[in-house]
Design an enzyme around this catalytic site. Structure first.
Site, mmCIF file in Angstrom:
data_model
loop_
_atom_site.group_PDB
_atom_site.id
_atom_site.type_symbol
_atom_site.label_atom_id
_atom_site.label_comp_id
_atom_site.label_asym_id
_atom_site.label_seq_id
_atom_site.Cartn_x
_atom_site.Cartn_y
_atom_site.Cartn_z
ATOM 1 N N GLY A 225 0.898 -1.328 0.132
ATOM 2 C CA GLY A 225 0.052 0.019 0.014
ATOM 3 C C GLY A 225 0.805 1.317 0.019
ATOM 4 N N TYR A 226 2.000 1.335 0.967
ATOM 5 C CA TYR A 226 2.719 2.417 0.896
ATOM 6 C C TYR A 226 3.499 2.663 -0.304
ATOM 7 C CZ TYR A 226 6.416 5.467 2.866
ATOM 8 O OH TYR A 226 7.107 6.465 3.038
ATOM 9 N N ALA A 227 4.086 1.413 -0.945
ATOM 10 C CA ALA A 227 4.760 1.791 -2.237
ATOM 11 C C ALA A 227 3.671 2.156 -3.234
ATOM 12 C CB ALA A 227 5.516 0.338 -2.428
ATOM 13 N N SER B 118 1.232 4.075 -3.115
ATOM 14 C CA SER B 118 1.051 5.591 -2.943
ATOM 15 C C SER B 118 2.203 6.238 -3.246
ATOM 16 C CB SER B 118 0.689 5.810 -1.462
ATOM 17 O OG SER B 118 1.706 5.691 -0.609
#
Length: 246
Positions: free
Chosen positions: A154-156, A158
């Protein structure tokens, strides 16, 4: 605008701690008045302001939800009212939520995307409208986009959006002598990164770069200072500040 002879004004989001604070302090040492943005911790933001003013610099703290267009507009208003304009925008503010894809709570993902994608877009939008000619915009990505650590999907994702936005904005600002780049830190010894990690994990990550250590917030701040100052021929790029890990 003669950027060599005109005092440049910086807005640094997420400047109440970690990398953002190091960036704000570093730009202040270059002589820039700084708007120290924070999301919720006013006391820590005032500590950053106090650190800058103790070193002879000028700074004010300002709160905003970076994903709220009106609040971001007010943040830029603060810079113009306090210091006369905006020349450098560094957007370090973001959130980190870790989970494997199969276990990712989608409401938590929505919250992450709201801050990291919509928030970056809202700040970039105001920067495009209000940064003076000759200025610089620095967004923040992450080396995890390439490192593909499990749990970081999810972070990557974003931050992959940040990688896509940055060169487009650079091209849209053609003719104004404004550079737009992104900095992609690797593992960096901030409270956000270290939280929840055991010493074995920290040691393993520190051993990955050829330089044999975790990055420090000050390392990342030096890269930002270059892009915000003398690095005028770097534009539309994602700069990997990670000690050679990729």
């Amino acid at each position: 605008m003669d950027i060599q002879n005109t005092q440049r004004v910086a807005v640094v989001t997420g400047a109440s701690g970690g990398i953002g604070r190091a960036v704000a302090e570093r730009l202040a040492r270059d002589g820039m008045p700084v708007v120290v943005h924070y999301a919720g911790n006013a006391a820590r933001a005032e500590e950053t302001v106090a650190s800058i003013t103790a070193g002879g610099g000028r700074a004010v703290a300002a709160r905003a939800d970076v994903a709220d267009a009106a609040q971001v507009q007010a943040l830029f208003d603060t810079a113009e009212e306090a210091f006369g304009g905006v020349d450098v925008v560094v957007h370090t503010a973001g959130v980190l939520r870790l989970a494997p894809v199969a276990e990712q709570d989608l409401d938590a993902l929505d919250d992450l995307l709201r801050t990291n994608v919509r928030g970056t877009f809202a700040v970039a939008q105001q920067a495009a409208r209000r940064v003076r000619d000759g200025g610089a915009v620095v967004t923040f990505s992450t080396s995890v986009v390439k490192l593909a650590f499990p749990g970081y999907a999810g972070y990557a994702a974003s931050k992959g959006a940040v990688d896509a936005l940055t060169p487009v904005l650079a091209r849209e600002l053609r003719g104004r002598d404004i550079t737009v780049n992104s900095v992609a830190p690797g593992p960096t010894a901030t409270p956000l990164f270290l939280e929840g990690k055991d010493q074995e994990t920290i040691d393993r990550l520190a051993a990955q770069p050829p330089l044999g250590r975790l990055g420090l917030p000050e390392d990342i701040a030096e890269s930002v200072a270059f892009l915000a100052g003398p690095g005028r021929w770097i534009n539309g790029q994602t700069v990997y500040a990670n000690g050679g890990i990729v």
